[in-house]
Write a protein that holds these residues in place. Structure first.
Motif, PDB file in Angstrom:
ATOM      1  N   LEU B  48       0.845  -1.176  -0.039  1.00 50.55           N
ATOM      2  CA  LEU B  48      -0.120  -0.124  -0.051  1.00 50.55           C
ATOM      3  C   LEU B  48       0.744   1.291  -0.128  1.00 50.55           C
ATOM      4  N   LYS B  49       0.359   2.305  -0.358  1.00 47.97           N
ATOM      5  CA  LYS B  49       0.949   3.603  -0.406  1.00 47.97           C
ATOM      6  C   LYS B  49       0.169   4.764   0.501  1.00 47.97           C
ATOM      7  N   TYR B  50       0.651   5.597   0.776  1.00 42.28           N
ATOM      8  CA  TYR B  50      -0.061   6.934   1.397  1.00 42.28           C
ATOM      9  C   TYR B  50       0.668   8.237   0.283  1.00 42.28           C
ATOM     10  N   PHE B  51      -0.240   8.909   0.012  1.00 41.72           N
ATOM     11  CA  PHE B  51       0.236  10.309  -0.757  1.00 41.72           C
ATOM     12  C   PHE B  51      -0.242  11.617   0.176  1.00 41.72           C
ATOM     13  N   SER B  52      -1.380  11.548   0.341  1.00 45.74           N
ATOM     14  CA  SER B  52      -2.347  12.357   0.924  1.00 45.74           C
ATOM     15  C   SER B  52      -3.628  12.160   1.066  1.00 45.74           C
ATOM     16  N   GLY B  53      -4.410  13.056   1.868  1.00 39.77           N
ATOM     17  CA  GLY B  53      -5.849  12.507   1.956  1.00 39.77           C
ATOM     18  C   GLY B  53      -6.137  11.678   3.326  1.00 39.77           C
ATOM     19  N   ASP B  54      -7.116  10.722   2.929  1.00 42.03           N
ATOM     20  CA  ASP B  54      -7.542   9.939   3.805  1.00 42.03           C
ATOM     21  C   ASP B  54      -6.302   9.243   4.724  1.00 42.03           C
ATOM     22  N   THR B  55      -6.212   9.199   6.015  1.00 42.02           N
ATOM     23  CA  THR B  55      -4.980   8.875   6.776  1.00 42.02           C
ATOM     24  C   THR B  55      -5.044   7.345   6.955  1.00 42.02           C
ATOM     25  N   VAL B  57      -5.237   4.171   4.977  1.00 44.91           N
ATOM     26  CA  VAL B  57      -5.218   3.470   3.344  1.00 44.91           C
ATOM     27  C   VAL B  57      -5.309   1.964   3.733  1.00 44.91           C
ATOM     28  N   GLN B  58      -5.904   1.418   2.548  1.00 44.37           N
ATOM     29  CA  GLN B  58      -6.238   0.078   2.471  1.00 44.37           C
ATOM     30  C   GLN B  58      -5.071  -0.431   1.482  1.00 44.37           C
ATOM     31  N   GLY B  59      -4.884  -1.766   1.486  1.00 48.23           N
ATOM     32  CA  GLY B  59      -3.835  -2.131   0.724  1.00 48.23           C
ATOM     33  C   GLY B  59      -4.136  -3.615   0.196  1.00 48.23           C
TER      34      GLY B  59
END
Lengths: 114, 113
Positions: B48-55, B57-59
């Protein structure tokens, strides 16, 4: 191919010999990365290619290490006069255009220096 | 210096138990954040990855991760671990505007039957 392909999968060589490691990225991926993974360590960034250019070679551990990429595709990592401390798994990854695009990894080349 | 820390080198859990793998980063601004998994003899696979927005994240494979700015953390979780989850897990950060990923040293997960 469907994924990142690296060859050979295993390489055993004598200290002092030169070795070439090959990486064939996913077709159409402009960004290509080389990493070194030593036992119990994380991934050490070695070099990044965007197309055939390597903007930053500072991750290469010494001048015995060099890398090139031709045709915006296949890349070769060369280690000259190998030393025992070069023993590691060398991983290659590619991504669509670099930046924050996720990287897709090959299975690596396990290099053993006797 | 910019860094990613995974404080747990090894973690052992029983099959069916919940899992949390810790990751902390050290950067001025929030970097892009990733979790990868590596099975023996294989390369890394993006979970999974996080860029911005909802803190949160689903993978893939039922994993999720939560970004907490106040703690500079990006911990990976799974509600119920399967034996096939045994592998090494790497957290990685990419400072915005750069190309050099910084990987943590990894957490090796062992799953007991």
């Amino acid at each position: 191919g469907a994924g990142v392909s690296q060859s050979p999968s295993n390489k055993v060589t004598e200290k002092g010999k030169d070795v070439e490691l090959r990486c064939d990225p996913i077709s159409g991926h402009t960004a290509l990365y080389w990493y070194r993974q030593s036992l119990g360590q994380g991934l050490e960034f070695l070099i990044y290619f965007q197309g055939n250019s390597a903007p930053d070679k500072s991750g290469l551990p010494s001048d015995r290490f060099s890398a090139e990429r031709t045709g915006g595709s296949v890349s070769t990592l060369t280690i000259q006069r190998t030393q025992q401390e070069d023993s590691a798994v060398y991983l290659c990854a590619s991504s669509l255009y670099g930046g924050n695009q996720p990287q897709h990894f090959g299975d690596g080349t396990r290099l053993s220096i006797l | 210096a910019q860094s990613v820390t995974q404080p747990d080198i090894h973690i052992t859990v029983s099959e069916g138990a919940s899992l949390e793998l810790r990751c902390n980063y050290s950067y001025g601004a929030t970097p892009y954040l990733f979790w990868y998994v590596q099975s023996p003899g294989q390369g890394l696979q993006l979970l999974l990855k996080y860029f911005s927005g909802d803190t949160l994240v689903q993978g893939i494979k039922g994993f999720e991760a939560e970004f907490k700015r106040s703690q500079s953390s990006f911990n990976l979780r799974k509600p119920s671990v399967h034996w096939s989850d045994a592998a090494e897990y790497f957290c990685a950060a990419l400072p915005s505007g750069t190309y050099k990923y910084i990987f943590g040293t990894g957490t090796r997960l062992k799953v007991l039957a």
